[in-house]
Structure formats: C-alpha cells, structure tokens
Design an enzyme around this catalytic site. Structure first.
Site, PDB file in Angstrom:
ATOM      1  N   ASN A   1      34.852  40.469  44.999  1.00 46.49           N
ATOM      2  CA  ASN A   1      35.189  41.846  44.593  1.00 46.49           C
ATOM      3  C   ASN A   1      34.075  42.865  44.849  1.00 46.49           C
ATOM      4  O   ASN A   1      34.346  44.061  44.922  1.00 46.49           O
ATOM      5  CB  ASN A   1      35.670  41.893  43.139  1.00 46.49           C
ATOM      6  CG  ASN A   1      34.633  41.450  42.144  1.00 46.49           C
ATOM      7  OD1 ASN A   1      33.606  40.881  42.508  1.00 46.49           O
ATOM      8  ND2 ASN A   1      34.891  41.706  40.881  1.00 46.49           N
TER       9      ASN A   1
ATOM     10  N   GLU B   1      27.038  35.103  36.452  1.00 46.44           N
ATOM     11  CA  GLU B   1      27.945  36.082  35.864  1.00 46.44           C
ATOM     12  C   GLU B   1      29.349  35.606  36.188  1.00 46.44           C
ATOM     13  O   GLU B   1      29.749  35.575  37.337  1.00 46.44           O
ATOM     14  CB  GLU B   1      27.720  37.479  36.442  1.00 46.44           C
ATOM     15  CG  GLU B   1      28.555  38.522  35.750  1.00 46.44           C
ATOM     16  CD  GLU B   1      28.986  39.656  36.669  1.00 46.44           C
ATOM     17  OE1 GLU B   1      30.095  40.173  36.466  1.00 46.44           O
ATOM     18  OE2 GLU B   1      28.218  39.997  37.587  1.00 46.44           O
TER      19      GLU B   1
ATOM     20  N   CYS C   1      35.255  41.835  36.842  1.00 41.83           N
ATOM     21  CA  CYS C   1      34.983  41.003  35.665  1.00 41.83           C
ATOM     22  C   CYS C   1      34.881  41.877  34.425  1.00 41.83           C
ATOM     23  O   CYS C   1      35.163  41.426  33.323  1.00 41.83           O
ATOM     24  CB  CYS C   1      33.721  40.182  35.875  1.00 41.83           C
ATOM     25  SG  CYS C   1      32.309  41.183  36.255  1.00 41.83           S
TER      26      CYS C   1
HETATM   27  O1  G3H Z   1      33.223  42.036  38.752  1.00 42.77           O
HETATM   28  C1  G3H Z   1      32.139  42.077  38.206  1.00 42.77           C
HETATM   29  C2  G3H Z   1      31.217  43.200  38.384  1.00 42.77           C
HETATM   30  O2  G3H Z   1      29.924  42.859  37.952  1.00 42.77           O
HETATM   31  C3  G3H Z   1      31.699  44.422  37.668  1.00 42.77           C
HETATM   32  O3  G3H Z   1      30.998  45.530  38.083  1.00 42.77           O
HETATM   33  O4  G3H Z   1      31.567  47.077  36.207  1.00 42.77           O
HETATM   34  O5  G3H Z   1      30.554  47.923  38.316  1.00 42.77           O
HETATM   35  O6  G3H Z   1      32.896  47.113  38.291  1.00 42.77           O
HETATM   36  P1  G3H Z   1      31.532  46.981  37.701  1.00 42.77           P
END
Ligand code: G3H
Length: 478
Positions: free
Chosen positions: A158, A253, A287
């Site tokens: 993603n 993570e 996430c």
């Molecule tokens: O998908 C996991 C990422 O660490 C979320 O990052 O809050 O900038 O979308 P974000």
C-alpha cells in the site's frame, strides 16, 4: 529480455539467472502490467555478501557525507514523482493525486532523516564511575552509536515507496547497508525509487533490491544469517517472520482494527468527514484506516445519515481518473472482503448501501448495527467496507477496542478534552487521536502498534535509534 524489470545489486541492474519472472497484475485491468525478475537463493547470498562488504566502508564514511547523499536522493526522488506515481497507479491502483503525494512525502521523509541523523548520531554520552556505590572517579565511559550491519527492509503493497524509504533512510544515515525486498504489487515503483538512490551516487553494493516469489526467497531472506536487522510492514507474514527470525532487532508494523469512538457531545459533521477520510481513503487499504465505528446509540442515527450522505458523493472508478474508491489490490483481497460482507449479511447487519462489485472494484459500504458475532466486527477488511457498532456506554466502546488482538491506533471524538484523555489512557493502542482519524504522519511522530499490531516504534527518530547499537569505551585511570 527487455520486458522484465531488472533487480539491483552491486550498483548495477541485473537479470536473474533463474530466467523466470513474476507478473504484476494491474488491479484495474486485471491484466499483467509489468514483470520483475524471480531472483534465486544464490542471488540472495551474493547480495548479502556485497551488502556486508559495502557496509564496512559506509560505516567509516563521515556522517555529513551520508547525509549529503540522502539529501541528493530525496531531491532526485521528487524530480521523478510523476513517473513513479504512474507506476503506483498501474500496480496498486492508488488514486493519481495520492500517488504523487506518496512520492513527495517520501522525498521529505528522506531529507528529514538526513537532518535528524546528523543531529542524533553526532552525539554520545560521557559517564564517570563515582556515581555508582563503591566506585572512585577512575573510570570514564564514552558511548557512541554504531550501525547494526545489513538491514533487510520489506515494505507493503500500500506504500511501496514511502514505507520503503522510511526504512532505507534511517538504515543508511546510521551507517547500515540495505537489502530491500519489495512487495510484488508495487515492485516496479520500488525499483524506480531505488534508481533515484542509484543516481544520487551511493557506493556500490550498499543498496540492493531483490525481487521474486515469497515462496522461493521469502523465508530465505528473513532467516538469512547475513541479516542483522529486519524492518517489515505488512500483514500476518510479520508474525511468522518474528517467530522464525534470529537474534536480531525487529521492527514490525502489522495490521490494525482502528476503532473510532464517538461520544454524545461530538461534532458529528467533523466525525463524518473523518470517517470518510479515515475509513475510505485508498479504499480502506491502510493499516491506520478506521476499521470500526463505535458510536453512542443516542447519536448513531444522525451520524449514520451524515456518513451515508458523504459516501454517496464518493467517486468510484479507475485510479487514473483520481477516483476516491478504486479497485482493491488483488482478486483474492476482493474475495476476502466479499466474504466478510456476506457473513455480516447472513447475521443481520443493516446495509446502508447496496453491495456492489465489478472485478476488484468494490463500492463503498457502511454496515450499521454490526454485532460482535460478525466477523467484520473483528477482522480487518482492508477494503472500502466499514462496520458501525452502536454502544450504550463509553466503557462498552473501550471494551470492544481492547478486546481486539490488534492495537495500532484508535480515535475518540468528543468536545470534552478531559474525557478524551481518560479514554485515550484506557485504550490499548500505540496511538490515540483526539478529534481526528488515525494516521501515521507527520512522519517524525512516533508510530507503533501494541499486541499483534507490531514490535518496536517507528517514526524517523525512533527508526534511526532502532537501527544502531550503543557502543561504550571505558577509560580506566590508574
Ligand atoms: O498502512 C500503513 C501505513 O503505515 C499507514 O500510513 O496513516 O500515512 O496512511 P498512513
């Protein structure tokens, strides 16, 4: 053959001796968009060796020079934002504007890392022995921060660029070398990002990027004796990696089931706007997306109406048109999401919109009156489907949040700041956002998950500190 993107090792682009490739399917067209090399275990061994050698010289390179190269890479990355964003659109169906934002954010992250690194790595401690009982003033201890060695970085689909540089930047500034294993969807964007580092002129062998099948090189990489640190972002695979990895520092993570707790006094327009942004941006494939709304019964009808009105305005379609809702990453992901929706349907959830799917494209769906016996109350759809659970007390909301095996982020909406802080204290998550949707950024903020959501803490400063070890030299006076 020119159709297959090469992998990067020893400062060069190479073909794998396997003669095989891995296809990257465009989520929108569902046709093969790109192909990357299917690297072999022997190639991984070679890359590990090169990374080990390059790291020794890099650790001796002055900190300011390492920072200078990172600043250069950041500038080149920003210059390449359009072609990289185009890859993101084709490989992971990220909406066009968000794809550009990801690359720009990545350049900023690398620059900030270089700046932060020269500050925090440039200082150590000086201790004198006589503060501990029984000691005279005869021992002086000098501490410094030394690199770990070879860092294995595994970013998710993603954010293939941003969550790669959030590992690469800290690893390099701290004097480590790198082996990067991109996700299949997002591999070409990753390779293009690596090309920017190549253009910046880093020493040969310092940065390496191997592509291939998880089944062939996945475990081989994560269990490789040459790896001195793993930084991984993704799903369940992370749990398996942490069980199999050796005695090395891990940064993980993993998933989240971020709860949005809505109190009776909340500004419901603000909540609705944040539910749209938090729950549906990049079609829920974050996430940190809001993955369950826990709203007080007395304001639930009103909130659901407001969210419904905003869902109706979301643009659904291809990422090239910068639509809000775009196809999810793979067919199997779409099938999984559909499974959660069907389970909720059988068990009596209220559908605020009709369920609709074409290929990997799933229309945004708000499910009201979700109950704890439904899978979607607990599982992470990673898609544009959001459950609403009505609660009769704040305690009920906190209880649901804490009963999850995940503990990434959560948010609470209320005008009463004292209440918000007490709720934040009770929520077992790495971060609680008050009156805003969960988010990782700004990228220098600490970012961490409790329970199955992760190991360690990220954010630029924490990542740099995680990728070094303290070394002491003690001067013993006569
Ligand atoms: O998908 C996991 C990422 O660490 C979320 O990052 O809050 O900038 O979308 P974000």
């Amino acid at each position: 053959d020119g159709d297959v993107y090469k992998y990067y090792s020893d400062g060069e682009w190479k073909k794998s001796s396997s003669g095989k490739s891995v296809a990257i399917v465009n989520p929108t067209t569902r046709k093969t968009q790109y192909k990357v090399q299917a690297c072999t275990q022997e190639e991984v061994n070679k890359v590990m060796e090169l990374a080990k050698t390059a790291q020794k010289a890099w650790a001796k390179t002055p900190l300011w020079k390492r920072a200078e190269l990172l600043h250069k890479a950041a500038a080149i990355l920003k210059m390449h934002k359009d072609p990289i964003a185009e890859c993101l659109v084709k490989e992971i169906a990220k909406p066009a504007k968000d794809a550009v934002t990801e690359v720009v954010r990545s350049g900023d992250l690398v620059s900030y890392t270089a700046e932060e690194g020269v500050r925090i790595l440039g200082e150590g401690k000086f201790l004198v022995s006589d503060s501990f009982p029984g000691n005279e003033r005869t021992k002086y201890c000098l501490t410094s921060k030394i690199p770990l060695g070879v860092v294995l970085a595994i970013p998710p689909f993603n954010y293939p660029v941003n969550l790669a540089v959030s590992k690469i930047g800290p690893a390099l500034i701290a004097g480590n070398s790198l082996v990067l294993k991109p996700p299949t969807q997002g591999a070409v964007s990753c390779l293009h990002m690596v090309h920017c580092f190549h253009l910046a002129g880093f020493p040969k062998g310092l940065i390496n990027c191997v592509t291939g099948k998880g089944s062939e090189i996945g475990d081989f990489l994560t269990m490789h004796p040459g790896v001195n640190c793993i930084s991984f972002t993704g799903g369940d695979t992370g749990v398996a990696i942490s069980k199999k990895a050796g005695m090395i520092p891990l940064q993980m993570e993993l998933g989240g089931k971020d709860a949005c707790i809505v109190l009776e006094d909340a500004d419901l327009d603000l909540v609705a706007a944040n539910i749209i942004k938090g729950g549906f941006s990049y079609s829920g494939q974050r996430c940190t997306a809001i993955k369950v709304v826990l709203v007080m019964e007395s304001v639930a009808d009103s909130l659901v109406e407001k969210v419904k009105a905003r869902v109706a305005k979301l643009r659904i379609g291809p990422p090239e048109d910068d639509c809000d809702i775009t196809p999810v990453v793979t067919e199997s992901s779409a099938n999984f999401i559909e499974g959660l929706v069907m389970d909720a349907k059988e068990k009596g959830a209220t559908f605020c919109q009709e369920y609709k799917r074409e290929g990997n494209l799933i229309w945004p769906l708000l499910l009201d009156n979700v109950r704890p016996d439904m899978r979607i109350a607990w599982e992470e759809p990673f898609g544009p489907v959001l459950p609403v659970i009505r609660i009769n007390s704040v305690e009920e909301g906190i209880h649901h949040c804490n009963a999850s095996n995940f503990g990434l982020q959560g948010c609470v909406f209320t005008k009463d700041i004292n209440k918000a802080i007490l709720i934040s204290d009770s929520m077992e998550t790495g971060t609680v956002q008050i009156n805003s949707a969960p988010a990782r950024g700004p990228d220098h903020f600490p970012f961490q998950g409790l329970k199955d959501s992760g190991i360690g803490s990220q954010g630029i400063t924490n990542s740099i500190n995680m990728m070094v070890k303290v070394k002491s030299t003690v001067i013993n006076l006569p």
